[in-house]
Write a protein that holds these residues in place. Structure first.
Motif, PDB file in Angstrom:
ATOM      1  N   PRO A   1      -4.462 -24.585 100.709  1.00 38.96           N
ATOM      2  CA  PRO A   1      -3.750 -23.967  99.591  1.00 38.96           C
ATOM      3  C   PRO A   1      -4.119 -24.557  98.233  1.00 38.96           C
ATOM      4  N   ASP A   2      -4.587 -25.827  98.221  1.00 38.19           N
ATOM      5  CA  ASP A   2      -4.799 -26.515  96.948  1.00 38.19           C
ATOM      6  C   ASP A   2      -5.920 -27.540  97.115  1.00 38.19           C
TER       7      ASP A   2
ATOM      8  N   LYS B   1     -13.387 -19.214  94.120  1.00 35.88           N
ATOM      9  CA  LYS B   1     -12.415 -19.979  94.885  1.00 35.88           C
ATOM     10  C   LYS B   1     -12.783 -21.466  94.814  1.00 35.88           C
ATOM     11  N   TRP B   2     -11.769 -22.306  94.628  1.00 40.06           N
ATOM     12  CA  TRP B   2     -12.002 -23.744  94.710  1.00 40.06           C
ATOM     13  C   TRP B   2     -12.398 -24.110  96.132  1.00 40.06           C
TER      14      TRP B   2
ATOM     15  N   GLU C   1      -9.962 -22.792  99.177  1.00 39.27           N
ATOM     16  CA  GLU C   1      -8.669 -22.226  98.817  1.00 39.27           C
ATOM     17  C   GLU C   1      -8.594 -20.768  99.257  1.00 39.27           C
ATOM     18  N   LEU C   2      -7.380 -20.299  99.477  1.00 35.65           N
ATOM     19  CA  LEU C   2      -7.174 -18.957 100.005  1.00 35.65           C
ATOM     20  C   LEU C   2      -7.476 -17.866  98.983  1.00 35.65           C
ATOM     21  N   HIS C   3      -7.251 -18.153  97.696  1.00 36.61           N
ATOM     22  CA  HIS C   3      -7.349 -17.115  96.682  1.00 36.61           C
ATOM     23  C   HIS C   3      -8.271 -17.542  95.545  1.00 36.61           C
ATOM     24  N   ALA C   4      -8.936 -16.569  94.950  1.00 38.47           N
ATOM     25  CA  ALA C   4      -9.781 -16.820  93.780  1.00 38.47           C
ATOM     26  C   ALA C   4      -8.906 -17.093  92.567  1.00 38.47           C
TER      27      ALA C   4
ATOM     28  N   PRO D   1     -16.411  -7.324  93.733  1.00 36.96           N
ATOM     29  CA  PRO D   1     -14.986  -7.614  93.871  1.00 36.96           C
ATOM     30  C   PRO D   1     -14.642  -7.887  95.333  1.00 36.96           C
ATOM     31  N   PHE D   2     -13.485  -8.467  95.576  1.00 33.32           N
ATOM     32  CA  PHE D   2     -12.987  -8.577  96.942  1.00 33.32           C
ATOM     33  C   PHE D   2     -12.526  -7.205  97.394  1.00 33.32           C
TER      34      PHE D   2
END
Length: 312
Positions: free
Chosen positions: A247-248, A276-277, A293-296, A304-305
């Motif tokens: 998550p982080d 994304k990290w 990480e789950l999200h950009a 795009p996703f």
């Protein structure tokens, strides 16, 4: 009064019916919702154990399929399988196979057979009661379908990650691979990109009934196959990889730093081309463990996703 018959219309309809493709008959595809594992070879199992247990926080359990191997669990039905490097092995390849979870291995075997895929005569049963079988994709990568045992192992939540989110492997011919992964297995586009915006070499395909995905790592040209003769073991290990969802990235790196779990690693968190990290770590044999990480955080490069992100 009888309505006149449209002779021309009937003829056109008859011609269409004769030439239209007939829908393939056969069993429906069983659901395909999650990644099971990636299996890799290790030259020194003790070093691998330290990486997967101490550094990544996985739980080591015996391997019910291969007594000489070990499984490193991140969740009750997701793990990395580590197998001893075969004696005298000269190849730089450390990827043994990739695997998907299935609720019914026999139904999946029957479905793939009906689609013209070469399958074994029957599924195998492991010591823990799980069922599995393997096939090879169009480029020779071994793909396993694993039906987890009725009683899953009790795996505590891993503070680093409890989700094997995707795996990736080298591919040369996207069209041939798509016939297996997209047309037969039903995977759908998620994202694609590369070091150049107009030349995608990382092709992500999401599972049809879940949000895990696979990643084509495109190398060479469509008319080639196997490991390019110019490729180093280090580069191959980066391409044939797996990813843990986090998550982080900052929190993950802090956890590893404070636990003295970054020995021998030289990477720090960065933002990938998908926005994304991520943090890239290498196991002792060079296989890349990507913490992502789950999200950009913003707009990705290249495309795009096209499907929803994982939720955990």
């Amino acid at each position: 009064m009888k309505r006149p018959t449209n002779i021309r219309g009937c003829a056109v309809l008859a011609a269409f019916l004769l030439t239209a493709p007939v829908a393939a008959k056969g069993p429906a595809r069983p659901p395909l919702a999650s990644v099971s594992h990636i299996a890799v070879y290790a030259q020194d199992p003790a070093k691998s154990e330290r990486f997967y247990v101490h550094d990544l926080g996985a739980v080591k359990l015996p391997d019910p399929e291969h007594p000489s191997g070990a499984r490193y669990y991140f969740a009750p039905s997701q793990f990395v399988e580590v197998l001893p490097l075969p004696p005298g092995e000269a190849s730089i390849n450390r990827l043994a196979h990739v695997a998907f979870n299935t609720a019914n291995a026999e139904a999946m075997r029957t479905y793939l057979a009906a689609q013209g895929v070469a399958v074994p005569a029957k599924v195998s049963m492991a010591a823990d009661g799980s069922r599995w079988f393997s096939v090879t994709d169009p480029e020779g990568t071994v793909v396993q379908f694993l039906q987890p045992p009725a009683r899953l192992p009790a795996i505590p939540v891993n503070p680093l990650s409890s989700h094997v989110m995707h795996f990736g492997f080298i591919v040369h011919d996207r069209v041939k691979e798509d016939r297996f992964y997209k047309a037969i297995l039903g995977l759908r586009p998620y994202w694609e990109g590369g070091m150049q915006d107009d030349h995608p070499t990382w092709i992500s395909l999401q599972l049809p009934d879940g949000r895990d995905w696979i990643e084509y790592m495109v190398v060479g040209t469509p008319d080639t196959k196997g490991i390019p003769h110019t490729m180093s073991a280090a580069n191959l290990g980066v391409l044939n990889h797996f990813a843990l969802g986090i998550p982080d990235a900052r929190a993950a790196y802090t956890l590893l730093w404070n636990g003295d779990r970054l020995q021998g690693q030289d990477q720090t968190p960065k933002i990938g081309r998908d926005a994304k990290w991520q943090l890239n770590l290498l196991d002792p044999d060079g296989t890349r463990a990507e913490l992502m990480e789950l999200h950009a955080i913003g707009k990705p490069c290249c495309s795009p996703f096209r499907a929803p992100d994982p939720q955990r």
